[in-house]
Design an enzyme around this catalytic site. Structure first.
Site, mmCIF file in Angstrom:
data_model
loop_
_atom_site.group_PDB
_atom_site.id
_atom_site.type_symbol
_atom_site.label_atom_id
_atom_site.label_comp_id
_atom_site.label_asym_id
_atom_site.label_seq_id
_atom_site.Cartn_x
_atom_site.Cartn_y
_atom_site.Cartn_z
ATOM 1 N N CYS A 103 0.345 3.642 3.270
ATOM 2 C CA CYS A 103 0.814 3.292 4.603
ATOM 3 C C CYS A 103 2.117 4.049 4.882
ATOM 4 O O CYS A 103 2.799 4.470 3.958
ATOM 5 C CB CYS A 103 1.054 1.775 4.700
ATOM 6 N N CYS A 131 0.836 -1.209 0.000
ATOM 7 C CA CYS A 131 0.000 0.000 0.000
ATOM 8 C C CYS A 131 0.870 1.258 0.000
ATOM 9 O O CYS A 131 1.678 1.460 0.897
ATOM 10 C CB CYS A 131 -0.916 0.000 1.220
ATOM 11 N N HIS A 180 -4.171 1.186 8.089
ATOM 12 C CA HIS A 180 -4.649 0.714 6.788
ATOM 13 C C HIS A 180 -6.068 0.154 6.851
ATOM 14 O O HIS A 180 -6.852 0.308 5.909
ATOM 15 C CB HIS A 180 -3.690 -0.365 6.264
ATOM 16 N N HIS A 215 -8.686 7.164 2.723
ATOM 17 C CA HIS A 215 -8.153 8.410 2.165
ATOM 18 C C HIS A 215 -9.218 9.118 1.339
ATOM 19 O O HIS A 215 -10.212 8.513 0.927
ATOM 20 C CB HIS A 215 -6.932 8.138 1.292
ATOM 21 N N ASN A 253 -14.002 8.952 -1.943
ATOM 22 C CA ASN A 253 -14.615 7.790 -2.577
ATOM 23 C C ASN A 253 -14.291 6.602 -1.690
ATOM 24 O O ASN A 253 -13.130 6.383 -1.367
ATOM 25 C CB ASN A 253 -14.011 7.512 -3.963
ATOM 26 N N GLN A 269 -9.631 12.810 -1.482
ATOM 27 C CA GLN A 269 -8.873 13.582 -2.465
ATOM 28 C C GLN A 269 -9.319 15.033 -2.442
ATOM 29 O O GLN A 269 -10.396 15.349 -1.946
ATOM 30 C CB GLN A 269 -9.101 13.009 -3.863
#
Ligand SMILES: [Zn+2]
Length: 362
Positions: A73, A70, A135, A188, A175, A190
């Site tokens: 992370c 990832c 995560h 997360h 999203n 944006q």
């Protein structure tokens, strides 16, 4: 809260927002990354007048990496990621595969010399916001204190992106879920700095202007008062915010979270309003996850005023909605929605509000 700005190996900016005064964030990005050369562009649809972004370089972006690879992370020994620090609270960095960016090449003002099809470089900025270094967590599992730090990050980025060349509107969003097309599972969101005012915002501003001319008040203020009085679509409220299912909801699950005071954007919120938001939003997210008894895929979209126009007719609000119409059935944007922009909803907002109110939130 502590804010620390730094740069990644390819020159992209990274900004840490920590809940408390912590050790300085000084870790250096040890990766050997190629320099950034974003090539995005925008073209105006000559039939609708709406801008469309073109970002062909995004096709090479990372698609659903395994958890141990990832990129969101923290960096651990021998495994460098986008975040050089060994831990973080909230971190924002420039997207490696941006739809809009600074330093895009200049283009002729029309496509192939067709005077009715304007084009321009996709001058703007795209950033990633990680809400936690865990995560396997989610926004809905953050503490109210952490949500407050995220709000500070959104406010900071809205102000800074608004000051960048070309940026006309700043959009903070999340999203969540594979059904939405999310390629990274790490919690997360944006932030987009668009080089134009978006069609949806243009439309809402025109409606608000007309309503104000006729009634002398903001349409969302009147909606808020009416929803609070009617109660049938209410999900919850706090001192400074109210959440309700909109009376003409397009999506099978949709909730609007609205501040009681007309403010154009997140930076205009007071400390008390910023603190208060997390308590209501976490309750709403708990209800959304309880609706079908599993994590709900959703899009959370902050509607903020454009940078330069229509600010007096804007009223900040958060729109959260899902494409899931039952526990295992997706709402597809088919002929009517995609071809004509006419939504047909399979459930009534009143039914959805009743179900959301019935969810037990712990
Ligand atoms: Zn991760």
């Amino acid at each position: 809260m502590r804010r620390t700005a730094n740069h990644l190996a390819d020159g992209r900016e990274i900004i840490y927002f920590d809940d408390t005064e912590t050790a300085p964030r000084t870790a250096v990005d040890s990766r050997d990354l190629p320099a950034q050369a974003p090539r995005s562009e925008i073209r105006r649809d000559p039939l609708t007048g709406e801008w469309v972004g073109m970002a062909a370089h995004r096709q090479t972006r990372i698609y659903k990496p395994p958890a141990d690879l990832c990129p969101l992370c923290p960096t651990s020994r021998g495994r460098p990621t986008e975040i050089p620090e060994p831990c973080y609270d909230v971190v924002v960095f420039e997207n490696r595969f941006p739809s809009f960016a600074q330093g895009v090449p200049a283009l002729p003002s029309t496509v192939d010399g067709m005077p009715m099809v304007e084009q321009a470089g996709g001058l703007g900025r795209c950033e990633v916001v990680c809400f936690t270094s865990d995560h396997d967590s989610s926004f809905g599992r953050l503490s109210p204190a952490r949500v407050r730090t995220v709000v500070e990050a959104w406010a900071d980025r809205t102000e800074r992106l608004s000051a960048l060349p070309g940026v006309e509107q700043v959009f903070c969003f999340e999203n969540r879920g594979e059904e939405i097309g999310v390629t990274l599972h790490h919690p997360h969101g944006q932030i987009y700095g668009y080089p134009f005012v978006t069609p949806r915002t243009e439309r809402m501003l025109a409606t608000a202007r007309e309503y104000h001319a006729e009634h002398g008040r903001h349409v969302l203020g009147d909606v808020l008062a009416a929803e609070r009085a009617a109660q049938v679509r209410l999900i919850g409220s706090t001192e400074h915010w109210t959440a309700f299912v909109p009376a003409a909801a397009r999506w099978p699950v949709e909730v609007h979270v609205v501040p009681h005071r007309q403010v154009p954007d997140i930076p205009a919120l007071t400390d008390a309003e910023r603190d208060d938001f997390g308590h209501l939003y976490l309750d709403v997210l708990g209800r959304l996850d309880g609706l079908y008894g599993k994590p709900l895929p959703y899009i959370a979209a902050w509607h903020q005023a454009p940078v330069r126009v229509g600010r007096e007719h804007s009223w900040l609000h958060l729109q959260v909605f899902s494409v899931l119409r039952t526990a295992d059935k997706l709402k597809y944007l088919a002929g009517s929605e995609s071809g004509m922009a006419v939504w047909v909803n399979d459930v009534t907002p009143e039914q959805v509000a009743e179900r959301l109110r019935a969810v037990r939130v712990n």
